[in-house]
Scaffold this motif. Sequence first.
Motif, short mmCIF file in Angstrom:
data_model
loop_
_atom_site.label_atom_id
_atom_site.label_comp_id
_atom_site.label_asym_id
_atom_site.label_seq_id
_atom_site.Cartn_x
_atom_site.Cartn_y
_atom_site.Cartn_z
N THR A 157 40.71 27.23 30.77
CA THR A 157 40.31 28.25 29.81
C THR A 157 40.89 29.60 30.21
O THR A 157 40.74 30.02 31.36
CB THR A 157 38.76 28.36 29.74
OG1 THR A 157 38.23 27.09 29.36
CG2 THR A 157 38.35 29.40 28.71
N LEU A 158 41.53 30.27 29.25
CA LEU A 158 42.11 31.58 29.53
C LEU A 158 41.01 32.63 29.66
O LEU A 158 40.14 32.74 28.80
CB LEU A 158 43.07 31.98 28.41
CG LEU A 158 43.69 33.38 28.52
CD1 LEU A 158 44.61 33.46 29.73
CD2 LEU A 158 44.44 33.74 27.25
N LYS A 159 41.06 33.39 30.74
CA LYS A 159 40.15 34.51 30.97
C LYS A 159 40.97 35.80 31.01
O LYS A 159 41.96 35.88 31.75
CB LYS A 159 39.39 34.35 32.29
CG LYS A 159 38.64 33.05 32.45
CD LYS A 159 37.48 32.93 31.51
CE LYS A 159 36.74 31.61 31.74
NZ LYS A 159 35.63 31.43 30.77
N GLU A 160 40.58 36.77 30.23
CA GLU A 160 41.26 38.06 30.23
C GLU A 160 40.21 39.15 30.42
O GLU A 160 39.28 39.26 29.63
CB GLU A 160 42.03 38.27 28.93
CG GLU A 160 43.21 37.32 28.77
CD GLU A 160 43.98 37.54 27.48
OE1 GLU A 160 43.38 38.04 26.52
OE2 GLU A 160 45.18 37.22 27.44
N LEU A 161 40.35 39.92 31.48
CA LEU A 161 39.38 40.96 31.80
C LEU A 161 40.08 42.31 31.87
O LEU A 161 41.07 42.47 32.59
CB LEU A 161 38.69 40.68 33.13
CG LEU A 161 37.89 39.36 33.21
CD1 LEU A 161 38.73 38.27 33.85
CD2 LEU A 161 36.61 39.55 33.99
N LYS A 162 39.57 43.27 31.11
CA LYS A 162 40.13 44.62 31.15
C LYS A 162 39.59 45.35 32.38
O LYS A 162 38.50 45.06 32.87
CB LYS A 162 39.72 45.40 29.89
CG LYS A 162 40.27 44.82 28.60
CD LYS A 162 39.80 45.66 27.42
CE LYS A 162 40.31 45.10 26.11
NZ LYS A 162 39.82 45.90 24.95
N TYR A 163 40.37 46.31 32.84
CA TYR A 163 39.90 47.12 33.97
C TYR A 163 38.62 47.86 33.61
O TYR A 163 37.75 48.07 34.45
CB TYR A 163 40.99 48.12 34.39
CG TYR A 163 42.26 47.46 34.88
CD1 TYR A 163 42.23 46.55 35.92
CD2 TYR A 163 43.49 47.74 34.29
CE1 TYR A 163 43.39 45.94 36.38
CE2 TYR A 163 44.66 47.14 34.73
CZ TYR A 163 44.60 46.24 35.77
OH TYR A 163 45.76 45.63 36.22
N SER A 164 38.50 48.23 32.34
CA SER A 164 37.31 48.97 31.90
C SER A 164 36.06 48.10 31.90
O SER A 164 34.95 48.61 31.75
CB SER A 164 37.55 49.54 30.50
OG SER A 164 37.87 48.51 29.58
N ASP A 165 36.22 46.78 32.06
CA ASP A 165 35.06 45.89 32.11
C ASP A 165 34.30 46.02 33.42
O ASP A 165 33.18 45.53 33.54
CB ASP A 165 35.50 44.43 31.94
CG ASP A 165 36.06 44.13 30.56
OD1 ASP A 165 35.74 44.90 29.64
OD2 ASP A 165 36.81 43.15 30.42
N PHE A 166 34.92 46.68 34.41
CA PHE A 166 34.33 46.74 35.75
C PHE A 166 33.95 48.16 36.13
O PHE A 166 34.58 49.13 35.70
CB PHE A 166 35.33 46.22 36.79
CG PHE A 166 35.65 44.76 36.66
CD1 PHE A 166 34.96 43.81 37.37
CD2 PHE A 166 36.67 44.35 35.80
CE1 PHE A 166 35.26 42.46 37.24
CE2 PHE A 166 36.98 43.01 35.66
CZ PHE A 166 36.28 42.06 36.38
N GLU A 167 32.92 48.27 36.92
CA GLU A 167 32.58 49.49 37.61
C GLU A 167 32.64 49.20 39.10
O GLU A 167 32.70 48.03 39.52
CB GLU A 167 31.19 49.99 37.22
CG GLU A 167 31.10 50.42 35.75
CD GLU A 167 29.73 50.94 35.38
OE1 GLU A 167 28.86 50.98 36.28
OE2 GLU A 167 29.53 51.29 34.21
N ASP A 168 32.65 50.22 39.93
CA ASP A 168 32.83 50.05 41.36
C ASP A 168 31.86 49.02 41.92
O ASP A 168 30.64 49.13 41.76
CB ASP A 168 32.64 51.40 42.07
CG ASP A 168 33.11 51.33 43.51
OD1 ASP A 168 33.86 50.40 43.84
OD2 ASP A 168 32.73 52.21 44.30
N GLY A 169 32.42 48.00 42.56
CA GLY A 169 31.59 46.97 43.18
C GLY A 169 31.28 45.80 42.27
O GLY A 169 30.81 44.76 42.75
N GLU A 170 31.52 45.93 40.98
CA GLU A 170 31.23 44.82 40.07
C GLU A 170 32.26 43.71 40.23
O GLU A 170 33.41 43.95 40.62
CB GLU A 170 31.21 45.30 38.62
CG GLU A 170 29.99 46.12 38.27
CD GLU A 170 29.89 46.36 36.77
OE1 GLU A 170 30.84 46.04 36.06
OE2 GLU A 170 28.84 46.87 36.34
#
Length: 555
Positions: A226-239
Amino acid sequence: MKEDMKGLYAAILLSMAVIFATNWLFPGKTSVSENMAETAKPEIKNEITAESAPASPSSDIAAVIRADKRVTLANDAVRGSIRLKGARFDELYLSKYKQTLEEDSGNVELLAPARSVAPYYAEFGFIDAAGKLKLPNGETLWTAKGSKLTPQTPLILEWNNGSGLKFIRKISLDENYMFTIEQSVENNSGNQVRLYPYGLINKNTSEEESASSIVHEGMSGVIDSTLKELKYSDFEDGEKEEFTSKGGWIGFSGHYWFSALILDGHQQSNVKFAQTGKNTYQTDFVGEALTIAPGSVGTVQHRFFAGAKEITLLDDYTQNLHIDKFDLAVDFGWYYFLTKPFFYILDFLYKLIGNMGWAILIFAALLRLAMFPVANKSYESMSKMKKVQPKMQALQEKFKDDKMKLQQEMMELYRKEKINPASGCLPLLIQIPIFFSLYKVLNIAIEIRHAPFIFWIKDLSAPDPLTISVITHLPVPGFLDIGVWPIIMGLTMYVQQKLNPKPANPDQARMFALMPLIFMFMLGHFASGLVIYWTLSNILSIIQQKVIMKKLGVD
């Protein structure tokens, strides 16, 4: 007729709405968070976080490179070096690609050292679950056997922990962008050793790179097919996002370049995507335990890709190295079933004639040929409607106060003249996915990046550079500053519109008259290859429609 024209332009607007909504609101297949099941595998201790902090903007990458002991690497596709401290992949240039069209432009830089402005590197090693063994890490200085890594000469690295464990790392490079890392451990400690292999890619990104785009840019991978695509904006520090997977790949995806850790297809890996600091992100995996008895040798093998998104090459890796859906590193979008075949047709035509611009024009002609029967019926219907337009206007005048009677008489006229008012929309509806797919191809295919056409078109993936401001040397607002090809496209659209029946409603007629102008400025900022395609498609449609009108005796 009125309904027909409304449908016709509604289809045009719908096609544009589909493009912008699909690309900007939904730039790819959205990833679904799935928490990784708890296992006994240890987490990677990020011992390199402090060194990962970018240096000041004045940092000289060359000086950083010179400060470390290194082994150079090169083939026809890449050049760079491996840092012996940590056996880290942290300097890589793509030899076939320039940063800009300027003659003195440097090659595209993909990987960069930790102490540079924008660190981007990969590293492999082992983890001891008990935490008692001395293992190589990011500060370990390896001994190299060999002075240069090439497809013909692999690199051997060795390190002894002084307690009976000898680590041997064999690094190979193919003719393109794939590295193979074979890690062996000789156990002369007298005790059984249990180690977990790991691999990581760490990247510092700019805010511009993190911005939304028509092409996914961020962390991505194929996890359990399954293709997973995650934007940098999806994360905060430590997530972080964690998964388990047997096979597939994980990495960082840019517009035309990407890096990936290839996961073992026979063993389960624990995979993690995380933000490790300000604008710094890491993707890594931990494999199944490697148990090494006293007096024996344990070996694991990894692959690491760092290079360009060359679609045919990714397909070859998918098939020959059995990497699950490796081609999905290219963001084909929702119309994958059209986008990828379109690319292969364009690529075939390009290799046949040697110019991507002419390949696009031939492709446009082939599509018009394929749609010829459908378009013929549509243009016949529209020509008939134009021919009976005086009768329709007479009916509208006669029954202007009785809309129901007017509708009945109009339907009777359509039946008598054998006109299908809805048929005019069909070719345009068919072109919606075609237009979008070609639009996507021209934005994702690196084979079209910096591909020239003729005259002033030097890059078919970029807007027409010969703009109004360039020609007139006058300041022109950005949206209005369009090139020559969009103007030609707008003119062909205007001519094509004149061949169609006019709306009876004056307000509609004025609105539709503005459509070529609106689309001229809108498409003026699209890839010039797409505008050229649309222009020829309009010209071929005009010729076909004029022939039919002459055949039916329509002025």
